[in-house]
Design an enzyme around this catalytic site. Structure first.
Site, PDB file in Angstrom:
ATOM      1  N   SER A   1       0.802  -1.223   0.000  1.00 43.27           N
ATOM      2  CA  SER A   1       0.000   0.000   0.000  1.00 43.27           C
ATOM      3  C   SER A   1       0.836   1.275   0.000  1.00 43.27           C
ATOM      4  CB  SER A   1      -0.930   0.013   1.218  1.00 43.27           C
ATOM      5  OG  SER A   1      -1.680   1.205   1.252  1.00 43.27           O
TER       6      SER A   1
ATOM      7  N   LYS B   1     -14.048  -5.009   2.954  1.00 44.86           N
ATOM      8  CA  LYS B   1     -14.997  -3.950   2.609  1.00 44.86           C
ATOM      9  C   LYS B   1     -16.445  -4.338   2.919  1.00 44.86           C
ATOM     10  CE  LYS B   1     -12.199  -1.597  -0.866  1.00 44.86           C
ATOM     11  NZ  LYS B   1     -12.172  -0.995  -2.216  1.00 44.86           N
TER      12      LYS B   1
ATOM     13  N   ASN C   1     -15.478   1.538   2.286  1.00 42.32           N
ATOM     14  CA  ASN C   1     -14.025   1.749   2.272  1.00 42.32           C
ATOM     15  C   ASN C   1     -13.594   2.910   3.158  1.00 42.32           C
ATOM     16  OD1 ASN C   1     -14.732   4.044   0.678  1.00 42.32           O
ATOM     17  ND2 ASN C   1     -12.770   3.915  -0.407  1.00 42.32           N
TER      18      ASN C   1
ATOM     19  N   ALA D   1     -14.641  -4.220  -4.934  1.00 41.88           N
ATOM     20  CA  ALA D   1     -14.185  -3.330  -6.003  1.00 41.88           C
ATOM     21  C   ALA D   1     -14.993  -3.557  -7.272  1.00 41.88           C
ATOM     22  CB  ALA D   1     -12.700  -3.557  -6.273  1.00 41.88           C
TER      23      ALA D   1
ATOM     24  N   GLY E   1      -4.444   1.764 -11.094  1.00 44.99           N
ATOM     25  CA  GLY E   1      -5.209   2.145  -9.919  1.00 44.99           C
ATOM     26  C   GLY E   1      -4.734   3.384  -9.203  1.00 44.99           C
TER      27      GLY E   1
END
Length: 408
Positions: free
Chosen positions: A14, A57, A78, A122, A216
């Site tokens: 991340s 999520k 999220n 997603a 992304g």
């Protein structure tokens, strides 16, 4: 501001803390949680706000007091804020982020056949956006669904935009793609929700096919900006999203130098590292360190094939990193399997120098090979590997400046 976290199961990939720091929130960090620890942390953790990523999520929803209309519609959360009375509000900023990514890449979904890879949170966002934008059809592909990765080529040949919502190809297991884009003759857009690596195999194939595409990163930055607004109540200027995206992309990208042995990759690499603040990585030095012997000794005792195998291992390791200047050996282009690992997070620069100016000392192949013939063989390979070619003329600082100009 209080404490803020990204929660998920595996978060080593991340970039969220860096992005939130650029948004003005230095108190943001990563919090890896096992599935059984999610509820306890939500109810009793010390935080003001959370972002949530895979696979939680949907997991977090039963622990929340209220959902925004966006989160309720998508069935995924999220962003979580702790309100003054201690209650937890679940929101979803992915819808905004995905819409922003499409717009910034110039990819329209209206009246187009859209293929969504994956069926998680997603994917639900991508489906909602596609339907709201008036897609002609929206088809979800999953491993156990009616449309799966074996029959998709026969049943969805008319796909025009493909969106990868799976983790296939994500760090640290890069080098794979969930699908072969070349089998869709009507394709006119590709979106990958993965941002690490910057150029997944999926994205690299979209680039090779000349498709409008986006990874992304734009979604990450834009949904983070929307989340930051929820946390702080301070609106973010849309222009700031674009500035942060460019700044982060430049800061995190590698620059790879390729070229003939002795063309000046290490020297120019030092100048580039000084100019950018990025770390210089010399793959030949790493090979020597791994082998415990010099490169001429490797060639003499183990042969070129052993050297190339060790070189590929090093390339795969350093290629996954970020913010580096990577100086490679002259023969790195002779192995096609090195191309993707070098390019996944990088712009590749072919450093050119006249053959008569190339030194031979300490370079096993240069000592026993006609350099003109070597160049004749390698020239098309350098051209195929690189994003730009820069002549090595003038001082190293001057050449570094030309490379930075090309990168901009």
């Amino acid at each position: 501001m209080g404490k803020y976290y990204l929660i998920g199961e595996h978060l080593s990939h991340s970039f969220s803390p860096q992005v939130h720091a650029m948004l003005g929130n230095p108190d943001y960090s990563l919090k890896e949680l096992a599935p059984e620890a999610v509820g306890e942390f939500l109810w009793h953790g010390d935080y003001q706000g959370l972002n949530v990523t895979i696979p939680y999520k949907q997991t977090v929803i039963p622990y929340l007091d209220e959902l925004t209309p966006a989160a309720a519609k998508l069935g995924a959360v999220n962003t979580i804020t702790r309100r003054p009375d201690g209650t937890l509000l679940g929101d979803n900023t992915d819808y905004f982020g995905f819409s922003y990514a499409l717009q910034s890449a110039g990819i329209a979904l209206a009246q187009r056949h859209v293929l969504i890879l994956g069926s998680g949170g997603a994917a639900k966002t991508a489906v909602a956006v596609a339907k709201d934008q008036g897609a002609a059809s929206v088809t979800v592909v999953s491993r156990s669904g009616k449309i799966h990765y074996e029959n998709v080529y026969d049943l969805c040949e008319n796909a025009q935009v493909i969106v990868n919502c799976t983790p296939v190809g994500m760090y640290p297991k890069s080098g794979h793609s969930p699908i072969d884009l070349a089998k869709f003759p009507h394709l006119c857009g590709a979106v990958d929700m993965i941002y690490n690596p910057a150029r997944t195999v999926f994205m690299a194939q979209a680039e090779q096919l000349g498709l409008p595409r986006t990874n992304g990163l734009s979604m990450l930055v834009s949904q983070a900006a929307a989340g930051h607004e929820r946390f702080t109540g301070a609106p973010i200027d849309p222009a700031q999203i674009a500035r942060i995206m460019r700044a982060f992309a430049n800061e995190s990208a590698n620059v790879v130098l390729i070229g003939m042995p002795g063309c000046g990759k290490s020297t120019v690499g030092e100048a580039l590292a000084h100019a950018t603040g990025k770390r210089l990585v010399d793959t030949d030095a790493l090979i020597v360190q791994k082998a415990g012997m010099s490169i001429p000794e490797i060639f003499a005792t183990q042969g070129e094939d052993a050297f190339r195998a060790l070189e590929h291992e090093v390339i795969c390791e350093v290629g996954m990193g970020h913010g580096q200047i990577i100086a490679t050996g002259g023969g790195v282009v002779t192995r096609p399997e090195n191309r993707y690992p070098l390019r996944q997070n990088a712009t590749v620069i072919w450093l050119q120098r006249p053959i008569e100016h190339l030194p031979r000392e300490g370079r096993p192949l240069s000592l026993i090979t006609d350099l003109t013939q070597m160049y004749r063989v390698r020239e098309p390979l350098y051209r195929a590997f690189c994003d730009a070619a820069i002549p090595n003329r003038g001082t190293p600082d001057a050449v570094a400046a030309r490379i930075l100009e090309a990168l901009s």
